[in-house]
Design a protein around this motif. Sequence first.
Motif, PDB file in Angstrom:
ATOM      1  N   HIS A   1       0.831  -1.412   0.097  1.00  0.00           N
ATOM      2  CA  HIS A   1      -0.014   0.132   0.081  1.00  0.00           C
ATOM      3  C   HIS A   1       0.709   1.433   0.028  1.00  0.00           C
ATOM      4  O   HIS A   1       0.525   2.304  -0.783  1.00  0.00           O
ATOM      5  CB  HIS A   1      -0.808   0.071   1.281  1.00  0.00           C
ATOM      6  CG  HIS A   1      -1.811   1.133   1.664  1.00  0.00           C
ATOM      7  ND1 HIS A   1      -2.996   1.245   0.676  1.00  0.00           N
ATOM      8  CD2 HIS A   1      -1.496   2.316   2.145  1.00  0.00           C
ATOM      9  CE1 HIS A   1      -3.741   2.371   1.107  1.00  0.00           C
ATOM     10  NE2 HIS A   1      -2.687   2.990   1.866  1.00  0.00           N
TER      11      HIS A   1
ATOM     12  N   LYS B   1       2.409   1.709  -3.420  1.00  0.00           N
ATOM     13  CA  LYS B   1       1.390   2.068  -4.461  1.00  0.00           C
ATOM     14  C   LYS B   1       1.196   3.812  -4.231  1.00  0.00           C
ATOM     15  O   LYS B   1       0.921   4.427  -5.332  1.00  0.00           O
ATOM     16  CB  LYS B   1       0.103   1.578  -4.165  1.00  0.00           C
ATOM     17  CG  LYS B   1      -1.138   1.771  -5.029  1.00  0.00           C
ATOM     18  CD  LYS B   1      -2.252   1.010  -4.771  1.00  0.00           C
ATOM     19  CE  LYS B   1      -3.484   1.415  -5.738  1.00  0.00           C
ATOM     20  NZ  LYS B   1      -3.201   0.862  -7.003  1.00  0.00           N
TER      21      LYS B   1
ATOM     22  N   GLU C   1      -5.957  -2.268  -5.157  1.00  0.00           N
ATOM     23  CA  GLU C   1      -5.597  -1.929  -3.770  1.00  0.00           C
ATOM     24  C   GLU C   1      -4.839  -3.069  -2.981  1.00  0.00           C
ATOM     25  O   GLU C   1      -5.676  -4.071  -2.475  1.00  0.00           O
ATOM     26  CB  GLU C   1      -6.948  -1.386  -2.989  1.00  0.00           C
ATOM     27  CG  GLU C   1      -6.705  -1.089  -1.563  1.00  0.00           C
ATOM     28  CD  GLU C   1      -5.316  -0.348  -1.216  1.00  0.00           C
ATOM     29  OE1 GLU C   1      -4.604  -0.527  -0.237  1.00  0.00           O
ATOM     30  OE2 GLU C   1      -5.279   0.793  -1.841  1.00  0.00           O
TER      31      GLU C   1
END
Length: 151
Positions: free
Chosen positions: A75, A78, A113
């Motif tokens: 995460h 990203k 995600e």
Amino acid sequence: MRNAMRNAYGESAVIYALHYDASDTVCHIGRTKHLTRRMAEYRRNWDKPIHHYSVLEDIIPGALSMERESRWMLHAFKYGWPIDNFELLQGGDDRLSGWHTQEKLTLAVADFEPLTAPFEVIEPLLRYFSNTSDTRIVHWLMHCFVGEKGK
């Protein structure tokens, strides 16, 4: 097997973030079953100043913490958080293998995600993280445990 997992990983665990300055910028992500003790260890032994820490997630059962820590790092990649987890793992002849791995992982998570993607999507990426070899076993065990409760 449940007892072995509990003994190894605890009933619960915490995914935490270290902040090296007064901002809320996350600089390092980790996991522990003993947060107070772990923060004391960092303050004694970490080579970077720690301004504060925050809890990203409480995990029950603790055995899921390996996967959740990896998901939080994905995460972070990203969304461009400047975490140093892979920077600290630099190695190889070019001393840049940590950066190359981080680049590969950042590209791999561009279209989903990491915190909510199904395990089957995340599992191939877990090989890049240390201490994640038990994640498949944990998922199998959780499936068995949920199946027992449903009967």
